[in-house]
Design a protein around this motif. Structure first.
Motif, short mmCIF file in Angstrom:
data_model
loop_
_atom_site.label_atom_id
_atom_site.label_comp_id
_atom_site.label_asym_id
_atom_site.label_seq_id
_atom_site.Cartn_x
_atom_site.Cartn_y
_atom_site.Cartn_z
N SER A 174 -0.99 28.41 42.05
CA SER A 174 -1.43 28.36 43.44
C SER A 174 -1.76 29.75 43.98
O SER A 174 -1.25 30.77 43.48
CB SER A 174 -0.34 27.72 44.32
N PHE A 175 -2.59 29.77 44.99
CA PHE A 175 -2.95 31.02 45.66
C PHE A 175 -1.70 31.74 46.18
O PHE A 175 -1.53 32.94 45.97
CB PHE A 175 -3.93 30.72 46.81
N LEU A 176 -0.82 31.01 46.88
CA LEU A 176 0.35 31.65 47.49
C LEU A 176 1.31 32.20 46.45
O LEU A 176 1.91 33.26 46.66
CB LEU A 176 1.06 30.68 48.43
N THR A 177 1.44 31.53 45.32
CA THR A 177 2.30 32.04 44.24
C THR A 177 1.76 33.35 43.69
O THR A 177 2.51 34.33 43.51
CB THR A 177 2.42 30.99 43.12
N VAL A 178 0.47 33.39 43.42
CA VAL A 178 -0.14 34.60 42.88
C VAL A 178 -0.10 35.72 43.91
O VAL A 178 0.24 36.86 43.58
CB VAL A 178 -1.58 34.33 42.39
N LEU A 179 -0.40 35.41 45.17
CA LEU A 179 -0.33 36.43 46.22
C LEU A 179 1.05 37.05 46.28
O LEU A 179 1.19 38.28 46.32
CB LEU A 179 -0.72 35.82 47.57
N GLY A 180 2.09 36.23 46.28
CA GLY A 180 3.45 36.76 46.33
C GLY A 180 3.78 37.67 45.17
O GLY A 180 4.37 38.74 45.34
N ALA A 181 3.37 37.28 43.96
CA ALA A 181 3.64 38.10 42.78
C ALA A 181 2.89 39.43 42.84
O ALA A 181 3.45 40.48 42.51
CB ALA A 181 3.25 37.34 41.52
N VAL A 182 1.64 39.40 43.29
CA VAL A 182 0.85 40.63 43.40
C VAL A 182 1.46 41.56 44.46
O VAL A 182 1.60 42.77 44.23
CB VAL A 182 -0.63 40.32 43.70
N LEU A 183 1.84 41.01 45.59
CA LEU A 183 2.39 41.84 46.67
C LEU A 183 3.70 42.53 46.29
O LEU A 183 4.01 43.59 46.83
CB LEU A 183 2.58 41.02 47.95
N GLU A 184 4.42 41.96 45.34
CA GLU A 184 5.65 42.60 44.86
C GLU A 184 5.35 43.88 44.10
O GLU A 184 6.22 44.74 43.97
CB GLU A 184 6.43 41.65 43.95
N ASP A 185 4.13 44.01 43.59
CA ASP A 185 3.80 45.11 42.68
C ASP A 185 2.61 45.94 43.15
O ASP A 185 2.17 46.83 42.42
CB ASP A 185 3.49 44.51 41.30
N PHE A 186 2.07 45.67 44.34
CA PHE A 186 0.84 46.31 44.79
C PHE A 186 1.01 46.84 46.20
O PHE A 186 1.34 46.08 47.12
CB PHE A 186 -0.31 45.29 44.75
N GLN A 187 0.79 48.14 46.37
CA GLN A 187 0.90 48.77 47.70
C GLN A 187 -0.36 48.44 48.50
O GLN A 187 -1.45 48.87 48.14
CB GLN A 187 1.07 50.29 47.56
N THR A 188 -0.19 47.68 49.56
CA THR A 188 -1.32 47.22 50.36
C THR A 188 -1.27 47.87 51.74
O THR A 188 -0.24 47.86 52.40
CB THR A 188 -1.26 45.69 50.53
N GLU A 189 -2.42 48.43 52.17
CA GLU A 189 -2.46 49.00 53.52
C GLU A 189 -3.16 48.08 54.51
O GLU A 189 -3.01 48.24 55.72
CB GLU A 189 -3.10 50.38 53.53
N ALA A 190 -3.93 47.12 54.02
CA ALA A 190 -4.62 46.17 54.90
C ALA A 190 -4.97 44.92 54.09
O ALA A 190 -5.15 44.99 52.87
CB ALA A 190 -5.89 46.79 55.48
#
Length: 128
Positions: free
Chosen positions: A50-66
């Protein structure tokens, strides 16, 4: 072998190459992939992962500013909008603008999500 964080070797290697302001797109299985933009396709059946599963996993490892999602998601997919906003505060742009900006992405990660407007642009930040 990595013990925690992103264990998909292709995603982990790609994320390690990102610099400040580079764009990462996580998209549903219907998002067009612009010519020349690398794509890591995680889909293996409709809805998975799912989109939300992948988003959560990426956000754990990716510094996002926007982060940016399509404003059409409010009416077209409020459940995914809520789940997205619970994970990261995202601004709104049109779906057409999201597709246009995806042409500038350094990477697109394709999920198996099969609901409308389940796409996000993440702009890379810095860790200092």
């Amino acid at each position: 072998m990595k013990k925690q964080g992103m264990i998909n070797r292709d995603i982990a290697a790609s994320l390690a190459s990102f610099g400040h302001t580079d764009l990462l797109v996580i998209g549903d299985c219907g998002l067009p992939i612009p010519k020349g933009v690398p794509c890591i396709d995680l889909s293996f059946r409709i809805g998975e992962p799912s989109f939300l599963t992948v988003l959560g996993a990426v956000l754990e490892d990716f510094q996002t500013e926007a982060a940016f999602i399509a404003r059409e998601i409010t009416e077209g997919n409020p459940e995914v909008e809520t789940g997205t906003q619970e994970q990261i505060e995202a601004g709104y742009i049109s779906h057409e603008e999201l597709k246009e900006q995806s042409k500038q992405a350094k990477l697109i990660i394709r999920t198996g999500e099969a609901t409308p407007y389940a796409n996000i642009i993440l702009r890379s930040g810095v860790i200092f």
